[in-house]
Motif scaffolding. Structure first.
Motif, PDB file in Angstrom:
ATOM      1  N   LYS A 169      -8.230   0.428  15.197  1.00 56.16           N
ATOM      2  CA  LYS A 169      -7.594   1.762  15.633  1.00 56.16           C
ATOM      3  C   LYS A 169      -6.103   1.381  15.785  1.00 56.16           C
ATOM      4  O   LYS A 169      -5.481   2.206  15.480  1.00 56.16           O
ATOM      5  CB  LYS A 169      -8.175   2.350  16.764  1.00 56.16           C
ATOM      6  CG  LYS A 169      -9.443   3.131  16.627  1.00 56.16           C
ATOM      7  CD  LYS A 169     -10.077   3.642  17.851  1.00 56.16           C
ATOM      8  CE  LYS A 169     -11.559   4.517  17.772  1.00 56.16           C
ATOM      9  NZ  LYS A 169     -12.240   4.997  18.697  1.00 56.16           N
ATOM     10  N   GLU A 170      -5.987   0.368  16.421  1.00 57.30           N
ATOM     11  CA  GLU A 170      -4.443  -0.093  16.721  1.00 57.30           C
ATOM     12  C   GLU A 170      -3.829  -0.515  15.530  1.00 57.30           C
ATOM     13  O   GLU A 170      -2.674  -0.056  15.069  1.00 57.30           O
ATOM     14  CB  GLU A 170      -4.522  -1.171  17.711  1.00 57.30           C
ATOM     15  CG  GLU A 170      -5.048  -1.087  18.863  1.00 57.30           C
ATOM     16  CD  GLU A 170      -3.771  -0.141  19.603  1.00 57.30           C
ATOM     17  OE1 GLU A 170      -2.779  -0.283  19.317  1.00 57.30           O
ATOM     18  OE2 GLU A 170      -4.299   0.500  20.749  1.00 57.30           O
ATOM     19  N   PHE A 199      -0.358   1.207  10.530  1.00 55.62           N
ATOM     20  CA  PHE A 199      -0.158   1.466   9.021  1.00 55.62           C
ATOM     21  C   PHE A 199       0.535   2.778   9.004  1.00 55.62           C
ATOM     22  O   PHE A 199       1.484   2.873   8.250  1.00 55.62           O
ATOM     23  CB  PHE A 199      -1.596   1.534   8.646  1.00 55.62           C
ATOM     24  CG  PHE A 199      -1.702   1.953   7.314  1.00 55.62           C
ATOM     25  CD1 PHE A 199      -1.629   1.052   6.154  1.00 55.62           C
ATOM     26  CD2 PHE A 199      -1.899   3.137   6.875  1.00 55.62           C
ATOM     27  CE1 PHE A 199      -1.526   1.324   4.883  1.00 55.62           C
ATOM     28  CE2 PHE A 199      -1.733   3.702   5.652  1.00 55.62           C
ATOM     29  CZ  PHE A 199      -1.588   2.784   4.485  1.00 55.62           C
ATOM     30  N   TYR A 200       0.081   3.765   9.723  1.00 59.01           N
ATOM     31  CA  TYR A 200       0.542   5.125   9.540  1.00 59.01           C
ATOM     32  C   TYR A 200       2.069   5.259  10.042  1.00 59.01           C
ATOM     33  O   TYR A 200       2.883   5.806   9.546  1.00 59.01           O
ATOM     34  CB  TYR A 200      -0.224   6.252  10.151  1.00 59.01           C
ATOM     35  CG  TYR A 200      -1.392   6.798   9.500  1.00 59.01           C
ATOM     36  CD1 TYR A 200      -1.524   7.198   7.950  1.00 59.01           C
ATOM     37  CD2 TYR A 200      -2.814   6.100   9.850  1.00 59.01           C
ATOM     38  CE1 TYR A 200      -2.373   7.331   7.569  1.00 59.01           C
ATOM     39  CE2 TYR A 200      -3.800   6.392   9.165  1.00 59.01           C
ATOM     40  CZ  TYR A 200      -3.641   7.078   7.705  1.00 59.01           C
ATOM     41  OH  TYR A 200      -4.957   7.226   6.906  1.00 59.01           O
ATOM     42  N   TYR A 223      -6.947   3.955   0.058  1.00 59.16           N
ATOM     43  CA  TYR A 223      -7.193   3.530   1.420  1.00 59.16           C
ATOM     44  C   TYR A 223      -8.317   3.063   2.154  1.00 59.16           C
ATOM     45  O   TYR A 223      -8.404   2.034   3.210  1.00 59.16           O
ATOM     46  CB  TYR A 223      -6.679   4.570   2.284  1.00 59.16           C
ATOM     47  CG  TYR A 223      -6.432   4.500   3.999  1.00 59.16           C
ATOM     48  CD1 TYR A 223      -5.472   3.684   4.372  1.00 59.16           C
ATOM     49  CD2 TYR A 223      -7.514   4.895   4.708  1.00 59.16           C
ATOM     50  CE1 TYR A 223      -5.436   3.606   5.840  1.00 59.16           C
ATOM     51  CE2 TYR A 223      -7.596   4.641   6.115  1.00 59.16           C
ATOM     52  CZ  TYR A 223      -6.576   3.963   6.722  1.00 59.16           C
ATOM     53  OH  TYR A 223      -6.353   3.833   7.949  1.00 59.16           O
ATOM     54  N   GLU A 224      -9.463   3.553   1.693  1.00 60.11           N
ATOM     55  CA  GLU A 224     -10.958   3.167   2.228  1.00 60.11           C
ATOM     56  C   GLU A 224     -11.099   1.712   1.986  1.00 60.11           C
ATOM     57  O   GLU A 224     -11.650   0.736   2.754  1.00 60.11           O
ATOM     58  CB  GLU A 224     -11.854   4.058   1.708  1.00 60.11           C
ATOM     59  CG  GLU A 224     -11.846   5.442   2.226  1.00 60.11           C
ATOM     60  CD  GLU A 224     -12.957   6.553   1.674  1.00 60.11           C
ATOM     61  OE1 GLU A 224     -13.801   6.051   0.589  1.00 60.11           O
ATOM     62  OE2 GLU A 224     -12.903   7.632   2.116  1.00 60.11           O
ATOM     63  N   MET A 279       0.826  -1.036   0.010  1.00 55.06           N
ATOM     64  CA  MET A 279      -0.131  -0.053   0.024  1.00 55.06           C
ATOM     65  C   MET A 279       0.866   1.217   0.056  1.00 55.06           C
ATOM     66  O   MET A 279       0.692   2.212  -0.668  1.00 55.06           O
ATOM     67  CB  MET A 279      -0.753   0.028   1.092  1.00 55.06           C
ATOM     68  CG  MET A 279      -2.117  -0.714   1.145  1.00 55.06           C
ATOM     69  SD  MET A 279      -3.431  -0.042  -0.012  1.00 55.06           S
ATOM     70  CE  MET A 279      -3.980   1.444   1.054  1.00 55.06           C
ATOM     71  N   TRP A 280       1.969   1.321   0.869  1.00 53.04           N
ATOM     72  CA  TRP A 280       2.750   2.328   0.959  1.00 53.04           C
ATOM     73  C   TRP A 280       3.528   2.646  -0.581  1.00 53.04           C
ATOM     74  O   TRP A 280       3.367   3.786  -0.983  1.00 53.04           O
ATOM     75  CB  TRP A 280       3.890   2.203   1.976  1.00 53.04           C
ATOM     76  CG  TRP A 280       5.010   3.017   1.958  1.00 53.04           C
ATOM     77  CD1 TRP A 280       5.050   4.419   2.233  1.00 53.04           C
ATOM     78  CD2 TRP A 280       6.630   2.657   1.244  1.00 53.04           C
ATOM     79  NE1 TRP A 280       6.446   5.047   1.872  1.00 53.04           N
ATOM     80  CE2 TRP A 280       7.076   3.838   1.307  1.00 53.04           C
ATOM     81  CE3 TRP A 280       6.964   1.847   0.798  1.00 53.04           C
ATOM     82  CZ2 TRP A 280       8.391   4.235   0.960  1.00 53.04           C
ATOM     83  CZ3 TRP A 280       8.103   1.675   0.384  1.00 53.04           C
ATOM     84  CH2 TRP A 280       9.154   3.050   0.349  1.00 53.04           C
TER      85      TRP A 280
END
Length: 285
Positions: free
Chosen positions: A192-193, A198-199, A167-168, A145-146
């Motif tokens: 959320k974790e 990811f970020y 991303y969605e 993805m990156w």
């Protein structure tokens, strides 16, 4: 980053491996209000934990000159919008099928299918001697993805917008995978974790490619994000050549994607370097 990773995935890593997801219906609704049609995705495949084995000489791989990853005009792997005339085209236009948003969603869907075609197949696990676990597949998803988001960002505002749609779709996929892995309680907390991870990974990969970064920094980041299970910051001697090979693969894909034209990227008509039937320098299909 690693303690958070261990906390978030300690339970998940004990569960069964990912199932490939059913994308057809799952991607027909994106988390935006839209009349856009989403391209159909690849069908589901049986759940497999691919054997960790490498029969290739990693020291000789990923040294070839980078090239565009765009598919040839006559490639059977290309995905094209259907071409309609007359009343059908008028109706589809009224339904906003040809709107910018609709095209972006369809393109993002195809791009994500390209990511899955690299991450969900046995080849990448066999070449790099990886076990197909939740953590490993998630790590490879984030890595690829990156690669895509980095390339799309280079196209400015339109690329960033397309990256948001991508991303969605990725986020929806991960939610399905977490559920299929057996986590149904506190799903929002898990997501959320995983979003934080990811970020965090994205920032680390970007930093490793800055001009001021040391050559071995990308290798160390890949070790921590993909390979390491014990919190060590650098690969040991036994794992070094494998991690270095993945770092070469990543650097080569970054350059290949930079050589891939905007139309191919936005439509998803590209393929990552094939790792199937790997030779010292895999050729494009």
């Amino acid at each position: 980053m690693l303690p958070r990773w261990n906390r978030a995935l300690a339970h998940l890593s004990k569960l069964r491996s990912f199932n490939s997801i059913e994308l057809g219906k799952d991607f027909s609704m994106i988390h935006r209000q839209s009349y856009a049609a989403v391209a159909p995705a690849a069908p589901d495949s049986p759940d497999k934990s691919f054997p960790a084995r490498s029969t290739v000489n990693l020291d000789k791989m990923f040294w070839s000159k980078p090239c565009s990853l765009a598919l040839a005009p006559d490639s059977p792997l290309r995905v094209e919008d259907p071409k309609y005339d007359g009343i059908k085209r008028i109706i589809l236009k009224m339904m906003l099928f040809y709107s910018k948003q609709s095209k972006s969603i369809r393109g993002a869907n195809v791009i994500y299918r390209r990511v899955l075609s690299q991450v969900d197949k046995p080849a990448i696990y066999e070449v790099f001697n990886l076990e197909k676990t939740f953590k490993m597949t998630f790590s490879l998803l984030v890595l690829h993805m990156w690669l895509c988001l980095r390339r799309l960002k280079a196209e400015g505002k339109d690329g960033v917008e397309l990256g948001q749609y991508l991303y969605e779709i990725y986020n929806h996929d991960v939610e399905l995978r977490v559920s299929k892995a057996g986590v149904n309680l506190l799903l929002t907390k898990w997501m959320k974790e995983l979003e934080k991870i990811f970020y965090g990974n994205i920032v680390a990969y970007d930093a490793a490619l800055l001009p001021v970064a040391k050559q071995e920094e990308l290798t160390d980041i890949i070790w921590r994000n993909v390979f390491s299970d014990d919190g060590t910051s650098k690969p040991d001697a036994a794992a070094l050549r494998t991690v270095q090979a993945m770092a070469r693969y990543v650097r080569r894909e970054v350059t290949c994607l930079s050589l891939t034209d905007k139309e191919a990227m936005f439509s998803g008509n590209f393929m990552f370097t094939s790792l199937e039937n790997s030779s010292p320098d895999p050729m494009r299909r």
